[in-house]
Design a protein around this motif. Sequence first.
Motif, PDB file in Angstrom:
ATOM      1  N   TYR A 175       0.703  -1.357  -0.090  1.00 37.79           N
ATOM      2  CA  TYR A 175       0.015   0.095  -0.064  1.00 37.79           C
ATOM      3  C   TYR A 175       0.835   1.271   0.099  1.00 37.79           C
ATOM      4  O   TYR A 175       0.546   2.311   0.387  1.00 37.79           O
ATOM      5  CB  TYR A 175      -1.189  -0.064   1.075  1.00 37.79           C
ATOM      6  N   ILE A 176       2.163   1.193  -0.445  1.00 35.15           N
ATOM      7  CA  ILE A 176       3.089   2.210  -0.314  1.00 35.15           C
ATOM      8  C   ILE A 176       2.513   3.541  -1.446  1.00 35.15           C
ATOM      9  O   ILE A 176       3.010   4.471  -1.407  1.00 35.15           O
ATOM     10  CB  ILE A 176       4.507   2.043  -0.680  1.00 35.15           C
ATOM     11  N   GLY A 177       1.551   2.980  -2.463  1.00 34.70           N
ATOM     12  CA  GLY A 177       1.276   4.135  -3.252  1.00 34.70           C
ATOM     13  C   GLY A 177      -0.008   4.621  -2.860  1.00 34.70           C
ATOM     14  O   GLY A 177      -0.480   5.690  -3.490  1.00 34.70           O
ATOM     15  N   VAL A 178      -0.586   4.411  -1.689  1.00 33.27           N
ATOM     16  CA  VAL A 178      -1.801   5.128  -1.042  1.00 33.27           C
ATOM     17  C   VAL A 178      -1.326   6.474  -0.576  1.00 33.27           C
ATOM     18  O   VAL A 178      -0.469   6.387   0.184  1.00 33.27           O
ATOM     19  CB  VAL A 178      -2.516   4.239  -0.263  1.00 33.27           C
ATOM     20  N   HIS A 179      -2.069   7.468  -0.911  1.00 28.59           N
ATOM     21  CA  HIS A 179      -1.670   8.850  -0.325  1.00 28.59           C
ATOM     22  C   HIS A 179      -2.783   9.740  -0.145  1.00 28.59           C
ATOM     23  O   HIS A 179      -3.871   9.435  -0.615  1.00 28.59           O
ATOM     24  CB  HIS A 179      -0.628   9.183  -1.069  1.00 28.59           C
ATOM     25  N   PRO A 180      -2.814  10.833   0.568  1.00 26.11           N
ATOM     26  CA  PRO A 180      -3.916  11.651   0.814  1.00 26.11           C
ATOM     27  C   PRO A 180      -4.125  12.826  -0.193  1.00 26.11           C
ATOM     28  O   PRO A 180      -5.322  13.441  -0.472  1.00 26.11           O
ATOM     29  CB  PRO A 180      -3.527  12.409   2.048  1.00 26.11           C
ATOM     30  N   MET A 181      -3.137  12.759  -1.248  1.00 24.51           N
ATOM     31  CA  MET A 181      -3.194  13.880  -2.258  1.00 24.51           C
ATOM     32  C   MET A 181      -3.935  13.473  -3.576  1.00 24.51           C
ATOM     33  O   MET A 181      -4.226  12.122  -3.786  1.00 24.51           O
ATOM     34  CB  MET A 181      -1.958  14.168  -2.608  1.00 24.51           C
ATOM     35  N   GLN A 182      -4.584  14.429  -4.336  1.00 24.47           N
ATOM     36  CA  GLN A 182      -5.328  14.073  -5.593  1.00 24.47           C
ATOM     37  C   GLN A 182      -4.222  13.405  -6.575  1.00 24.47           C
ATOM     38  O   GLN A 182      -3.117  14.020  -6.834  1.00 24.47           O
ATOM     39  CB  GLN A 182      -6.040  15.114  -6.301  1.00 24.47           C
ATOM     40  N   ASN A 183      -4.744  12.484  -7.374  1.00 27.90           N
ATOM     41  CA  ASN A 183      -4.072  11.827  -8.459  1.00 27.90           C
ATOM     42  C   ASN A 183      -3.871  13.035  -9.697  1.00 27.90           C
ATOM     43  O   ASN A 183      -5.057  13.581  -9.860  1.00 27.90           O
ATOM     44  CB  ASN A 183      -4.365  10.759  -9.106  1.00 27.90           C
ATOM     45  N   SER A 184      -2.716  13.222 -10.184  1.00 26.96           N
ATOM     46  CA  SER A 184      -2.762  14.101 -11.412  1.00 26.96           C
ATOM     47  C   SER A 184      -3.482  13.402 -12.651  1.00 26.96           C
ATOM     48  O   SER A 184      -3.662  12.268 -12.735  1.00 26.96           O
ATOM     49  CB  SER A 184      -1.382  14.316 -11.866  1.00 26.96           C
ATOM     50  N   LYS A 185      -3.754  14.392 -13.590  1.00 23.65           N
ATOM     51  CA  LYS A 185      -4.443  13.904 -14.963  1.00 23.65           C
ATOM     52  C   LYS A 185      -3.427  13.102 -15.466  1.00 23.65           C
ATOM     53  O   LYS A 185      -2.259  13.406 -15.376  1.00 23.65           O
ATOM     54  CB  LYS A 185      -4.756  15.057 -15.803  1.00 23.65           C
ATOM     55  N   ILE A 186      -3.945  12.255 -16.515  1.00 26.23           N
ATOM     56  CA  ILE A 186      -3.003  11.361 -17.291  1.00 26.23           C
ATOM     57  C   ILE A 186      -3.727  11.419 -18.778  1.00 26.23           C
ATOM     58  O   ILE A 186      -4.755  11.630 -18.943  1.00 26.23           O
ATOM     59  CB  ILE A 186      -2.936   9.869 -16.742  1.00 26.23           C
ATOM     60  N   LYS A 187      -3.029  10.892 -19.517  1.00 29.78           N
ATOM     61  CA  LYS A 187      -3.290  10.856 -21.038  1.00 29.78           C
ATOM     62  C   LYS A 187      -3.176   9.481 -21.573  1.00 29.78           C
ATOM     63  O   LYS A 187      -2.028   8.821 -21.449  1.00 29.78           O
ATOM     64  CB  LYS A 187      -2.696  11.850 -22.015  1.00 29.78           C
ATOM     65  N   SER A 245      -9.154  12.263 -15.802  1.00 28.81           N
ATOM     66  CA  SER A 245      -8.798  12.989 -14.323  1.00 28.81           C
ATOM     67  C   SER A 245      -9.693  12.063 -13.528  1.00 28.81           C
ATOM     68  O   SER A 245     -10.792  11.560 -13.807  1.00 28.81           O
ATOM     69  CB  SER A 245      -9.117  14.411 -14.268  1.00 28.81           C
ATOM     70  N   ALA A 246      -9.392  12.283 -12.299  1.00 28.25           N
ATOM     71  CA  ALA A 246     -10.173  11.512 -11.053  1.00 28.25           C
ATOM     72  C   ALA A 246     -11.690  12.110 -11.119  1.00 28.25           C
ATOM     73  O   ALA A 246     -12.058  13.250 -11.408  1.00 28.25           O
ATOM     74  CB  ALA A 246      -9.505  11.842  -9.749  1.00 28.25           C
ATOM     75  N   PHE A 247     -12.454  11.212 -10.506  1.00 23.75           N
ATOM     76  CA  PHE A 247     -13.919  11.596 -10.335  1.00 23.75           C
ATOM     77  C   PHE A 247     -13.974  12.600  -9.556  1.00 23.75           C
ATOM     78  O   PHE A 247     -15.130  13.635  -9.544  1.00 23.75           O
ATOM     79  CB  PHE A 247     -14.897  10.229  -9.976  1.00 23.75           C
ATOM     80  N   GLY A 248     -13.397  12.557  -8.325  1.00 26.33           N
ATOM     81  CA  GLY A 248     -13.661  13.304  -7.346  1.00 26.33           C
ATOM     82  C   GLY A 248     -12.514  13.278  -6.239  1.00 26.33           C
ATOM     83  O   GLY A 248     -11.312  12.727  -6.529  1.00 26.33           O
ATOM     84  N   GLN A 249     -12.697  14.024  -5.175  1.00 25.40           N
ATOM     85  CA  GLN A 249     -11.546  14.059  -4.033  1.00 25.40           C
ATOM     86  C   GLN A 249     -11.321  12.575  -3.580  1.00 25.40           C
ATOM     87  O   GLN A 249     -12.213  11.826  -3.395  1.00 25.40           O
ATOM     88  CB  GLN A 249     -12.119  15.065  -2.900  1.00 25.40           C
ATOM     89  N   GLY A 250     -10.154  12.289  -3.004  1.00 25.27           N
ATOM     90  CA  GLY A 250      -9.899  11.048  -2.345  1.00 25.27           C
ATOM     91  C   GLY A 250      -9.269  10.070  -3.421  1.00 25.27           C
ATOM     92  O   GLY A 250      -9.120   8.875  -3.144  1.00 25.27           O
ATOM     93  N   SER A 251      -8.779  10.484  -4.687  1.00 21.73           N
ATOM     94  CA  SER A 251      -8.286   9.499  -5.698  1.00 21.73           C
ATOM     95  C   SER A 251      -6.934   9.016  -5.403  1.00 21.73           C
ATOM     96  O   SER A 251      -6.761   7.720  -5.623  1.00 21.73           O
ATOM     97  CB  SER A 251      -8.180  10.184  -6.894  1.00 21.73           C
ATOM     98  N   GLY A 252      -6.309   9.601  -4.455  1.00 19.03           N
ATOM     99  CA  GLY A 252      -4.899   8.935  -3.646  1.00 19.03           C
ATOM    100  C   GLY A 252      -5.141   7.833  -2.890  1.00 19.03           C
ATOM    101  O   GLY A 252      -4.260   7.000  -2.871  1.00 19.03           O
ATOM    102  N   THR A 253      -6.327   7.701  -2.517  1.00 17.51           N
ATOM    103  CA  THR A 253      -6.771   6.683  -1.293  1.00 17.51           C
ATOM    104  C   THR A 253      -7.327   5.413  -2.263  1.00 17.51           C
ATOM    105  O   THR A 253      -7.543   4.492  -1.403  1.00 17.51           O
ATOM    106  CB  THR A 253      -7.572   7.119  -0.080  1.00 17.51           C
ATOM    107  N   PHE A 254      -7.309   5.578  -3.531  1.00 15.62           N
ATOM    108  CA  PHE A 254      -7.856   4.450  -4.165  1.00 15.62           C
ATOM    109  C   PHE A 254      -6.939   3.107  -3.965  1.00 15.62           C
ATOM    110  O   PHE A 254      -5.617   3.236  -3.952  1.00 15.62           O
ATOM    111  CB  PHE A 254      -7.905   4.564  -5.696  1.00 15.62           C
ATOM    112  N   GLY A 255      -7.634   2.032  -3.411  1.00 11.30           N
ATOM    113  CA  GLY A 255      -6.464   0.823  -3.298  1.00 11.30           C
ATOM    114  C   GLY A 255      -6.686   0.565  -1.719  1.00 11.30           C
ATOM    115  O   GLY A 255      -5.972  -0.545  -1.331  1.00 11.30           O
ATOM    116  N   LEU A 256      -6.760   1.729  -0.912  1.00 11.96           N
ATOM    117  CA  LEU A 256      -6.960   1.571   0.691  1.00 11.96           C
ATOM    118  C   LEU A 256      -8.203   0.318   1.049  1.00 11.96           C
ATOM    119  O   LEU A 256      -9.269   0.545   0.675  1.00 11.96           O
ATOM    120  CB  LEU A 256      -7.249   2.758   1.301  1.00 11.96           C
ATOM    121  N   PRO A 257      -7.827  -0.324   1.778  1.00  8.17           N
ATOM    122  CA  PRO A 257      -8.872  -1.568   1.859  1.00  8.17           C
ATOM    123  C   PRO A 257      -9.950  -1.459   2.980  1.00  8.17           C
ATOM    124  O   PRO A 257      -9.606  -0.587   3.568  1.00  8.17           O
ATOM    125  CB  PRO A 257      -8.052  -2.918   2.460  1.00  8.17           C
TER     126      PRO A 257
END
Length: 328
Positions: free
Chosen positions: A188-200, A207-219
């Motif tokens: 879970y080292i990739g889980v973080h409180p910040m928003q994920n950046s846009k990608i192409k 872009s992420a649907f909303g706030q909390g994208s950095g926590t995706f994968g938190l069980p």
Amino acid sequence: MCTSLTLTTKDNKHLLARTMDFPMEFGQSVHFMPRGYKWINAIDNSENKTRFALVGMSAIIDNHPVFADGVNEKGLACATLYLPGFAKYDLESGEKFGLASYDFVLWMLSKYSNIEEIKEDIKNITFVERELSLLKIAPPLHWIATDKSGKSIVVEKTEEGLEVHDNPVGVMTNSPNFKWHLENLRQYIGVHPMQNSKIKLGELELSAFGQGSGTFGLPGDYTPPSRFVRAAYSRQNILDIEGEVKGISGAIHALNSCNIPKGIVMTTDRGTDFTIYTSAMCTESGKYYYSTYENRRLTCIDLFKEDLDSKEIKSYPYKREEDIEFYN
């Protein structure tokens, strides 16, 4: 099932908080135990006296105080949690001092002033298989402890022997053993409180649907490994812990994601595992805070407002009715 964590406030107050999750209540209430109180060791029937006064959640079973957690006058705090399938006790004490697993919180808080003393003396102790009448088994347990240093340890008796682990993340839940939980955090080292950046992706910008994208994968489930990860993540990132009161509030908020409502988790015999109470304690002030499943308002007992040299255990009412402030 239980979850625990330690927390340090910005003004250097050190806290231990826990949920007590179990499919049955055990007649629990907060008890104060004074210095010099006599209690009988279940293993050898020897009489022991408390060196330090303490306060915590306990039950009187067969006229014997069984503590689940607490804090003593020197600022040592600890909690016991279930370790089914991994805890393994000896059949006899041999040349060491034998303890029943359910007596270790009382032994620890009544005898030691800090975790370094525990680490030094633990080699002289062994845990002996002894049934607790309420459960009809020898409870499979392990323990988390902290003190005014803010450091934390975990004590476990497994097939590998009796071990004291330094706890770098200040969190503990249930089975598997503590070393396994630390290794599992790598996933879970990739889980973080910040928003994920846009990608192409090709010409498509995402872009992420909303706030909390950095926590995706938190069980999000209630298994011990998942609760360990959530508690460790919350402890690492929680803000606004300026003093003891905000620290206590923060610790409880961090545990809220691990609280179990009735009916959400069922045992193999169709019982319901739920969060009976949540407690938090401060090693500096000696204050013990708790809320119950039925009453979410915090109740606080101050160890140092009691007579530490009194002769009897003092029991406090266990609040079961919701305390709601109504406005007309």
